[in-house]
Enzyme design. Sequence first.
Site, short mmCIF file in Angstrom:
data_model
loop_
_atom_site.label_atom_id
_atom_site.label_comp_id
_atom_site.label_asym_id
_atom_site.label_seq_id
_atom_site.Cartn_x
_atom_site.Cartn_y
_atom_site.Cartn_z
N ASN A 9 28.84 39.37 39.79
CA ASN A 9 28.65 37.93 40.00
C ASN A 9 29.38 37.52 41.28
OD1 ASN A 9 28.57 35.15 39.89
ND2 ASN A 9 29.90 34.95 38.10
N LYS A 11 29.40 34.78 42.84
CA LYS A 11 29.81 33.35 42.87
C LYS A 11 29.47 32.74 44.23
CE LYS A 11 33.37 34.59 39.57
NZ LYS A 11 34.55 34.20 38.85
N HIS A 97 28.35 30.42 31.86
CA HIS A 97 29.59 30.89 32.50
C HIS A 97 30.66 29.80 32.36
CE1 HIS A 97 32.46 32.34 35.44
NE2 HIS A 97 31.85 33.50 35.38
N GLU A 99 32.89 28.79 34.30
CA GLU A 99 33.05 27.90 35.47
C GLU A 99 32.01 26.78 35.44
OE1 GLU A 99 32.92 30.93 38.49
OE2 GLU A 99 34.88 31.67 37.85
N GLU A 169 33.68 36.85 27.94
CA GLU A 169 34.54 36.59 29.09
C GLU A 169 35.67 35.65 28.67
OE1 GLU A 169 32.40 37.47 32.99
OE2 GLU A 169 32.15 35.35 32.58
N GLY A 175 39.28 35.81 36.97
CA GLY A 175 39.87 35.54 38.28
C GLY A 175 41.39 35.42 38.27
N SER A 215 38.59 39.89 35.21
CA SER A 215 39.48 40.75 36.00
C SER A 215 39.25 42.24 35.73
CB SER A 215 40.94 40.38 35.76
OG SER A 215 41.16 39.04 36.18
C1 PEP Z 1 33.35 36.25 36.22
O1 PEP Z 1 33.46 35.23 36.86
O2 PEP Z 1 32.35 36.43 35.49
C2 PEP Z 1 34.41 37.24 36.30
C3 PEP Z 1 34.48 38.15 35.39
O3 PEP Z 1 35.29 37.11 37.36
P1 PEP Z 1 36.51 38.10 37.73
O4 PEP Z 1 36.00 39.51 37.59
O5 PEP Z 1 36.86 37.76 39.14
O6 PEP Z 1 37.60 37.82 36.76
#
Ligand code: PEP
Length: 252
Positions: A9, A11, A97, A99, A169, A175, A215
Amino acid sequence: MRKYIVAGNWKMNLSFDDAEELIESLIDLKKGDELEGLLMIVFPSFPYLELATDLTDEVDVYIGSQNVSNKEKGAYTGEVSASMLNSMDVAYCIVGHSERRKYFKETPEQIREKIDLLLEQAIKPIFCCGELVDERNENLHFLVVKAQIEQSLFHLNTEEIKNVVMAYEPVWAIGTGLTATPEQAEEMHAYIRKLISDKYGESIADEMSILYGGSCNANNARNLFAQPNIDGGLIGGASLNADDFYRIYKSF
Ligand code: PEP
């Protein structure tokens, strides 16, 4: 057969040229490396989707969209519909998601509408769910994830749910550099599979791909992916570097 998936992803990152270079590097790294049952999917921003689908036309890298409108068509300035994505050979789309839930106030109802429109267009939703840090600290994480799944997915019938990919998630891990331990992630993935099994039956649950996101990187992916109910990863930050993302892909 259950599919294993490593999905990137991107973003709201990368210039057009950077996006082109990243896809070309991935295609190069992956050449001759078609692993049966293991998919690589990348999710560029809307303006780069055509570039991405063109570049990957002949290779085994799938392209997904980071978002879709919950409206079918018409006077919705700035929106992108599921049928538009379908007309550009987009195969997957992220929905729910954290976000988007947080910054754009997306509701379970809107997420459900998006999922329905995507499925009508034969685009597979990657449905994200996960708890906030306070919810985990208060031991509410199973309840929160259960509610998210019930509210946005459980209206689907058996044929429809087969086309959904799940992504657990935990919001506190996205992040932040704080990854769920393989045990924490496995516990939740097993729970999600059980929810699906109770509602749709064991064989559908067994076929469902459940990805971990938060992460995940080239150093921790192997231990996460070794868990029996973790079928891959949804990768944010580490998907912006071709070598790192390819190392994660090769962690299976
Ligand atoms: C995400 O936004 O789906 C995600 C897993 O981000 P990150 O790997 O940066 O934590």
